[in-house]
Design an enzyme around this catalytic site. Sequence first.
Site, PDB file in Angstrom:
ATOM      1  N   GLY A 100       0.724  -1.403   0.107  1.00 51.21           N
ATOM      2  CA  GLY A 100      -0.050  -0.046   0.036  1.00 51.21           C
ATOM      3  C   GLY A 100       0.773   1.199   0.002  1.00 51.21           C
ATOM      4  O   GLY A 100       1.853   1.391   0.736  1.00 51.21           O
ATOM      5  N   SER A 101       0.478   2.370  -0.600  1.00 54.92           N
ATOM      6  CA  SER A 101       1.184   3.605  -0.926  1.00 54.92           C
ATOM      7  C   SER A 101       0.507   4.418  -1.552  1.00 54.92           C
ATOM      8  O   SER A 101      -0.839   4.587  -1.611  1.00 54.92           O
ATOM      9  CB  SER A 101       2.588   3.001  -1.620  1.00 54.92           C
ATOM     10  N   ARG A 102       1.191   5.444  -2.270  1.00 56.17           N
ATOM     11  CA  ARG A 102       0.601   6.790  -2.736  1.00 56.17           C
ATOM     12  C   ARG A 102       1.470   7.380  -4.036  1.00 56.17           C
ATOM     13  O   ARG A 102       2.815   7.312  -3.696  1.00 56.17           O
ATOM     14  CB  ARG A 102       0.188   8.100  -1.515  1.00 56.17           C
TER      15      ARG A 102
END
Length: 215
Positions: free
Chosen positions: A184-186
């Site tokens: 999970g990240s951006r």
Amino acid sequence: MPDSPTSANRGGVRIARGASPWLLPTVATAALSLARARKSGRWAAAAVPTTALAAGMLWFFRDPEREIAEGRVISPADGVVQSIMPWKDGRTRVAIFMSPLNVHVNRAPLAGTVTSVEHVPGGFVPAFNKESENNERVVWHFDTELGDIEMVQIAGAVARRIVPYIPQGTKVEQGERIGLIRFGSRVDIYLPEGIDVAVEVGQATTAGVTRIDRS
């Protein structure tokens, strides 16, 4: 060899580059458990979670081919638009949150030349948290027909490694694979002044497919 957005194999799915350190040990353990499961109850019990974990890793590190959309700026990431913020210098930042269920291979939002790839050390708070702006990240700059375009890959609480695929000075096509964020990240993209945003907060995006700007 650079990826071609006009590849004939648009319907295929491959495993993302940079997945091996996580994927190979998991798949090997699952294979060993399955091979020994017939002779040992303990191995049979272990085969269930290890096989499930291997299947999950294969799903997470999938890298599907895409029919690259037309448009000046396309989404660099699969995910959901988390925020759209005007910046002090006139640009607009579009932040895209990527959950562990999304494809985590990122793509070039425009055609151009990579002028900078900078790794910036930082923390690992959840990517949906405002403080994630100080997380571990890789800052990209592209020289494009719209001028300088900045894109930032931001690690999350679980994502502890960003894997750039190409170095500074590389010419890229729009929609070409440029890097991977594990888990999970951006991803943030900064649109130049005068470019209207076509997406909305909460909208799902697909890397290489969703158009970010409005004509």
